[in-house]
Design an enzyme around this catalytic site. Structure first.
Site, PDB file in Angstrom:
ATOM      1  N   LYS A 166       0.996  -1.031   0.139  1.00 40.35           N
ATOM      2  CA  LYS A 166       0.079  -0.094  -0.062  1.00 40.35           C
ATOM      3  C   LYS A 166       1.061   1.208  -0.010  1.00 40.35           C
ATOM      4  CE  LYS A 166      -1.997   2.818   2.726  1.00 40.35           C
ATOM      5  NZ  LYS A 166      -1.933   3.837   1.862  1.00 40.35           N
ATOM      6  N   GLU A 180      10.259   1.349  10.441  1.00 39.41           N
ATOM      7  CA  GLU A 180      11.069   2.400  10.629  1.00 39.41           C
ATOM      8  C   GLU A 180      10.229   3.631  10.501  1.00 39.41           C
ATOM      9  OE1 GLU A 180      13.402   1.924   6.752  1.00 39.41           O
ATOM     10  OE2 GLU A 180      14.260   0.147   7.714  1.00 39.41           O
ATOM     11  N   GLU A 238       9.028  16.066  15.674  1.00 39.51           N
ATOM     12  CA  GLU A 238       9.041  15.866  14.260  1.00 39.51           C
ATOM     13  C   GLU A 238       8.278  16.885  13.534  1.00 39.51           C
ATOM     14  OE1 GLU A 238       8.334  12.252  12.137  1.00 39.51           O
ATOM     15  OE2 GLU A 238      10.497  12.414  11.162  1.00 39.51           O
ATOM     16  N   CYS A 269      13.444  11.329   6.903  1.00 42.60           N
ATOM     17  CA  CYS A 269      13.538  10.771   8.317  1.00 42.60           C
ATOM     18  C   CYS A 269      14.886  11.124   9.068  1.00 42.60           C
ATOM     19  CB  CYS A 269      13.113   9.413   8.487  1.00 42.60           C
ATOM     20  SG  CYS A 269      14.134   8.242   7.455  1.00 42.60           S
TER      21      CYS A 269
HETATM   22  P1  NAD Z   1       2.213   8.004   8.006  1.00 43.06           P
HETATM   23  O1  NAD Z   1       2.324   7.127   9.323  1.00 43.06           O
HETATM   24  O2  NAD Z   1       1.170   9.113   8.187  1.00 43.06           O
HETATM   25  O3  NAD Z   1       1.646   7.176   6.862  1.00 43.06           O
HETATM   26  C1  NAD Z   1       2.583   6.093   6.376  1.00 43.06           C
HETATM   27  C2  NAD Z   1       1.478   4.836   5.769  1.00 43.06           C
HETATM   28  O4  NAD Z   1       0.620   4.511   6.835  1.00 43.06           O
HETATM   29  C3  NAD Z   1       0.685   5.688   4.709  1.00 43.06           C
HETATM   30  O5  NAD Z   1       0.621   4.722   3.478  1.00 43.06           O
HETATM   31  C4  NAD Z   1      -0.552   5.598   5.406  1.00 43.06           C
HETATM   32  O6  NAD Z   1      -1.822   5.562   4.456  1.00 43.06           O
HETATM   33  C5  NAD Z   1      -0.697   4.565   6.072  1.00 43.06           C
HETATM   34  N1  NAD Z   1      -1.411   4.491   7.345  1.00 43.06           N
HETATM   35  C6  NAD Z   1      -2.021   5.533   7.898  1.00 43.06           C
HETATM   36  N2  NAD Z   1      -2.652   5.211   9.210  1.00 43.06           N
HETATM   37  C7  NAD Z   1      -2.792   4.012   9.070  1.00 43.06           C
HETATM   38  C8  NAD Z   1      -3.487   2.789   9.961  1.00 43.06           C
HETATM   39  N3  NAD Z   1      -4.054   3.129  10.942  1.00 43.06           N
HETATM   40  N4  NAD Z   1      -3.194   1.398   9.387  1.00 43.06           N
HETATM   41  C9  NAD Z   1      -2.191   1.270   8.555  1.00 43.06           C
HETATM   42  N5  NAD Z   1      -1.808   2.081   7.703  1.00 43.06           N
HETATM   43  C10 NAD Z   1      -2.003   3.462   7.751  1.00 43.06           C
HETATM   44  O7  NAD Z   1       3.397   8.597   7.615  1.00 43.06           O
HETATM   45  P2  NAD Z   1       3.708   9.661   6.484  1.00 43.06           P
HETATM   46  O8  NAD Z   1       3.290  11.051   6.939  1.00 43.06           O
HETATM   47  O9  NAD Z   1       3.306   9.064   5.278  1.00 43.06           O
HETATM   48  O10 NAD Z   1       5.453   9.772   6.523  1.00 43.06           O
HETATM   49  C11 NAD Z   1       5.965  10.520   7.208  1.00 43.06           C
HETATM   50  C12 NAD Z   1       6.738   9.668   8.525  1.00 43.06           C
HETATM   51  O11 NAD Z   1       7.430   8.617   7.992  1.00 43.06           O
HETATM   52  C13 NAD Z   1       7.707  10.638   9.354  1.00 43.06           C
HETATM   53  O12 NAD Z   1       7.515  10.149  10.684  1.00 43.06           O
HETATM   54  C14 NAD Z   1       9.033  10.132   8.921  1.00 43.06           C
HETATM   55  O13 NAD Z   1      10.077  10.007   9.659  1.00 43.06           O
HETATM   56  C15 NAD Z   1       8.868   8.606   8.682  1.00 43.06           C
HETATM   57  N6  NAD Z   1       9.857   7.869   7.845  1.00 43.06           N
HETATM   58  C16 NAD Z   1      10.531   7.058   8.475  1.00 43.06           C
HETATM   59  C17 NAD Z   1      11.736   6.582   7.807  1.00 43.06           C
HETATM   60  C18 NAD Z   1      12.730   5.659   8.279  1.00 43.06           C
HETATM   61  O14 NAD Z   1      13.252   5.047   7.665  1.00 43.06           O
HETATM   62  N7  NAD Z   1      12.823   5.488   9.707  1.00 43.06           N
HETATM   63  C19 NAD Z   1      11.695   6.909   6.295  1.00 43.06           C
HETATM   64  C20 NAD Z   1      10.827   7.725   5.776  1.00 43.06           C
HETATM   65  C21 NAD Z   1       9.780   8.420   6.595  1.00 43.06           C
END
Ligand code: NAD
Length: 487
Positions: A182, A258, A391, A292
């Site tokens: 997804k 992650e 963040e 991130c």
């Molecule tokens: P997010 O958690 O809002 O969404 C990530 C994914 O999860 C999306 O596809 C979203 O549709 C899905 N999602 C949301 N709610 C859900 C639920 N209840 N159940 C299942 N899936 C769900 O994150 P974002 O805003 O897309 O990304 C930014 C975040 O990602 C930041 O915190 C960033 O630091 C982190 N990030 C971490 C890394 C790493 O390697 N540690 C890399 C990139 C981004």
């Protein structure tokens, strides 16, 4: 130089059992270009039903011929996927730039080449995996047998869409699993093209499936809750990680997380300031600060604090915020209206907390449409300000002076996050000493974002669970059995 970006944006369909399909109820949502606020195309909106179809297809494929493919056969497929990504590099970079608002040159020089390399790296790495054998005197021979985990749900964020998807999908396929992916709702395009590439590379139907949609009460939760999904590989926010963990707990899924970061960038007075500033510009503002690993909390030792601020601010003021297609753009658009408002709400908090804006904090002149924000440097905030602790995930850094090594270590660790850190010093002993005390999974000394894909990648505390990279990835995507033969 102006790069032509009128690549046909694509209408994105699900990819289930080797076919592109609409949602059962034909529902779609609009995909918005963050740099223009125009509609790029439509995206099929999946939910429980589509996830059920995708998981069933993945389960059938797992039990079918995919199970009998050899390591060499799968390695060849991975190599071919990497090659095809490179063949379509420019097209993919344009789609990634349209979807995310990041500069085209960045997508074309980092995101897409690295997506190809993720496949090429694991194609090579997977063939060298060996198993353990333990001879227990003359009593028994124990050896380990590795098999796939099963059907893996891969749930992705929007900041590095294809780079991060391939980082998970390559080792997942290497170990013989099947996948239900997804992508983030804001960045559906390159994942959709990757499905075409997988098919062309010879991935059998059902091995890789893609369901578009949202998170909560949508495709995301449907994957996390599904009883026939064996593992979830998730990248995103810690709060989403908790929700996924709760949903996945009923069927005890294996999890790899992650999550976010609020990474310290610690600059000692004995470091090479020119090099520090050059790298700190990148670690603060590359990809609009939406990485991130960005070093959003900068700590500078007092003797060079003023000189650092002066030189750093001058360079940041010279950064060009602009249209993603322009080759001289340093900082593009933020991902969405929702995220733009969220980042701006942190700037409001900083103002209310008495923060001093050295530059930035507003929309650049002449860019009236799109989610553009000037790179922002804030000083004078208390360590308890939410801008220092949470963040922001945008082009915003805070800078704080320090006097003592112990003091900066304490401040660096004073957060729920523990993803990465950078330490700048020419004192070898101090570099090791400080590195050993910083609570982070990835620590760079005198550099940033220098990666070797064999090394462990991931965060501690609220920044993640588990590590990926080389054997760490292959361990997650496989189950070990120990087999004992009595002699
Ligand atoms: P997010 O958690 O809002 O969404 C990530 C994914 O999860 C999306 O596809 C979203 O549709 C899905 N999602 C949301 N709610 C859900 C639920 N209840 N159940 C299942 N899936 C769900 O994150 P974002 O805003 O897309 O990304 C930014 C975040 O990602 C930041 O915190 C960033 O630091 C982190 N990030 C971490 C890394 C790493 O390697 N540690 C890399 C990139 C981004």
């Amino acid at each position: 130089m102006h790069v032509e970006t009128r690549v046909q944006a694509i209408n994105c369909l699900h990819f289930i059992n080797g076919q592109f399909v609409e949602s059962q109820n034909q529902k779609t949502f609009a995909n918005i270009n963050p740099a223009t606020e125009e509609v790029l195309g439509t995206v099929a909106e999946g939910g429980k039903e589509e996830v059920n179809f995708a998981v069933a297809a993945a389960r059938r494929a797992l039990n079918g011929n995919w199970k009998n493919t050899t390591v060499e056969e799968r390695s060849k497929i991975l190599r071919r996927i990497g090659d095809l990504i490179l063949e379509r590099q420019e097209e993919l970079a344009r789609l990634e730039s349209l979807d995310t608002g990041k500069p085209f040159w960045l997508a074309n020089s980092v995101d897409i080449p690295r997506a190809a390399y993720n496949f090429h790296f694991f194609a090579d790495f997977m063939v060298s995996v060996n198993t353990d054998a333990n001879l227990q005197d003359d009593k028994a021979l124990h050896y380990t047998h590795r098999r796939p985990v099963g059907v893996v749900g891969i749930i992705k964020p929007w900041n590095l869409p294809l780079l991060l998807l391939t980082w998970k999908l390559a080792p997942c396929l290497a170990m013989g699993n099947t996948a239900v992916i997804k992508p983030a709702e804001w960045t559906p395009m390159t994942a959709t093209v990757l499905m075409e590439i997988c098919k062309e590379a010879g991935v059998p139907d059902g091995v890789v499936n893609l369901v578009h949609g949202f998170g909560t009460n949508s495709a995301g939760s449907a994957i996390s809750e599904h009883p026939d999904v064996d593992a979830i590989s998730f990248i995103g926010e810690p709060g989403t990680g908790s929700a996924i963990m709760r949903a996945a707990s009923t069927s005890l899924k294996k999890l790899s997380f992650e999550l976010g970061g609020k990474n310290p960038n610690i600059i000692f007075a004995d470091s090479d300031l020119e090099e520090v500033i050059e790298t700190t510009i990148k670690s603060s503002f590359i990809n609009q600060g939406e990485v991130c690993l960005c070093g959003s909390r900068i700590y500078v030792e007092r003797p060079i604090y003023e000189e650092f601020l002066d030189k750093f601010t001058k360079k940041v003021k010279a950064l060009k915020v602009g249209k993603p297609e322009n080759a001289d753009t340093n900082v593009g658009a933020l991902i969405s209206k929702e995220h733009y408002d969220r980042v701006n709400s942190y700037l409001e908090i900083a103002r209310n907390d008495g923060g001093n804006f050295l530059t930035g904090g507003k929309r650049p002149e002449g860019l009236d449409e799109g989610y553009f924000l000037e790179p922002t440097i804030i000083t004078g905030l208390d360590r308890n300000s939410r801008c220092v602790r949470e963040e922001i995930f945008g082009p915003v850094v805070t800078v704080t002076p320090f006097d003592m090594e112990e003091e900066v270590i304490m401040q660096a660790n004073d957060t729920h996050y523990g993803l990465s850190a950078t330490i700048w010093t020419n004192d070898l002993r101090r570099a090791h000493r400080v590195a050993h005390q910083i609570e982070a999974g990835i620590i760079w000394v005198n550099t940033w974002f220098l990666r070797d894909l064999r090394t462990p990648f991931g965060g501690m505390k609220h920044s993640g669970i588990g590590r990926t990279g080389g054997m760490h990835s292959l361990d997650f995507y496989s189950e070990l059995s120990n087999i004992t033969i009595k002699l």
